[in-house]
Design a protein around this motif. Sequence first.
Motif, PDB file in Angstrom:
ATOM      1  N   ASP A   8       0.869  -1.167   0.000  1.00  0.00           N
ATOM      2  CA  ASP A   8       0.000   0.000   0.000  1.00  0.00           C
ATOM      3  C   ASP A   8       0.917   1.231   0.000  1.00  0.00           C
ATOM      4  O   ASP A   8       2.128   1.122   0.212  1.00  0.00           O
ATOM      5  N   THR A  12       1.476   3.959   4.570  1.00  0.00           N
ATOM      6  CA  THR A  12       2.345   2.786   4.672  1.00  0.00           C
ATOM      7  C   THR A  12       3.776   3.141   4.310  1.00  0.00           C
ATOM      8  O   THR A  12       4.679   3.006   5.137  1.00  0.00           O
ATOM      9  N   SER A  97      -2.271   1.623  -5.222  1.00  0.00           N
ATOM     10  CA  SER A  97      -2.804   2.721  -4.424  1.00  0.00           C
ATOM     11  C   SER A  97      -3.896   3.452  -5.190  1.00  0.00           C
ATOM     12  O   SER A  97      -3.915   3.448  -6.424  1.00  0.00           O
ATOM     13  N   LYS A 142      -7.188  -2.641  -6.080  1.00  0.00           N
ATOM     14  CA  LYS A 142      -5.886  -2.989  -5.503  1.00  0.00           C
ATOM     15  C   LYS A 142      -5.669  -4.497  -5.526  1.00  0.00           C
ATOM     16  O   LYS A 142      -4.577  -4.975  -5.873  1.00  0.00           O
ATOM     17  N   GLY A 164       0.091  -3.176   4.635  1.00  0.00           N
ATOM     18  CA  GLY A 164      -0.828  -2.056   4.528  1.00  0.00           C
ATOM     19  C   GLY A 164      -1.019  -1.410   5.883  1.00  0.00           C
ATOM     20  O   GLY A 164      -0.387  -1.817   6.865  1.00  0.00           O
ATOM     21  N   ASP A 169      -7.044  -2.383   3.001  1.00  0.00           N
ATOM     22  CA  ASP A 169      -5.974  -3.232   2.475  1.00  0.00           C
ATOM     23  C   ASP A 169      -6.217  -4.721   2.732  1.00  0.00           C
ATOM     24  O   ASP A 169      -5.433  -5.562   2.286  1.00  0.00           O
TER      25      ASP A 169
END
Length: 207
Positions: A8, A12, A97, A142, A164, A169
């Motif tokens: 991520d 992060t 992202s 993602k 993440g 996430d």
Amino acid sequence: MKKIFLFDFDGTLVTEDILDVVCDIVGKKEESIKINADVINGKTTGLKPLCTRINFLNGVTYQQIKDKLDQNNYLRQGVVELFKILNEKGYITVLSSGNIEPVLKYYQELLNITYIFGSCPNMDGDMIVDISESNFKGHNFKYESCLEVIEKYPESDKKIYGIGDSAVDIQMLSLADVKFAIEPKGGLENHVDYTISDIKEIIDYLD
């Protein structure tokens, strides 16, 4: 063994909202912060607020973004060292992202990241034109982008890592054999193997 690491971005690898930072190029940082705060506080929902923030960047070039982030890249302490080791060990690295690809491109070049996936504004060469809700790739973006990379490597002997910082996430991290959360929010800590406060702690878990 093929080794893949899924990352991520905001919260992060970096400590600030980088979209706010690049909006400062056009004097819209405070407006961007306010719009984002309204989303976080539940006053607004959907993609429209994010589109508004990205559209502040109409006419901004990649070079301007690069120049801005060269002043301060807001990387977490230890990120440069981690990627140096990942690259030396031959890891495939994936950055996925909701941030815009012109921003992610900067960090790809800085850290030698193998693949980046982000929101894709309409571009005129290296200049941002605009973005609309139709430019976004959906809630599973993602996960799907990371899965796309994993499937590029058909080797049966693979080990996948992921990190993440928030509940959004969880789906992406479901692809990983070894899952990390850094300063987790929204209960992410209940879906990972390790919760860390210093990203360099990951080095101890690498093959």
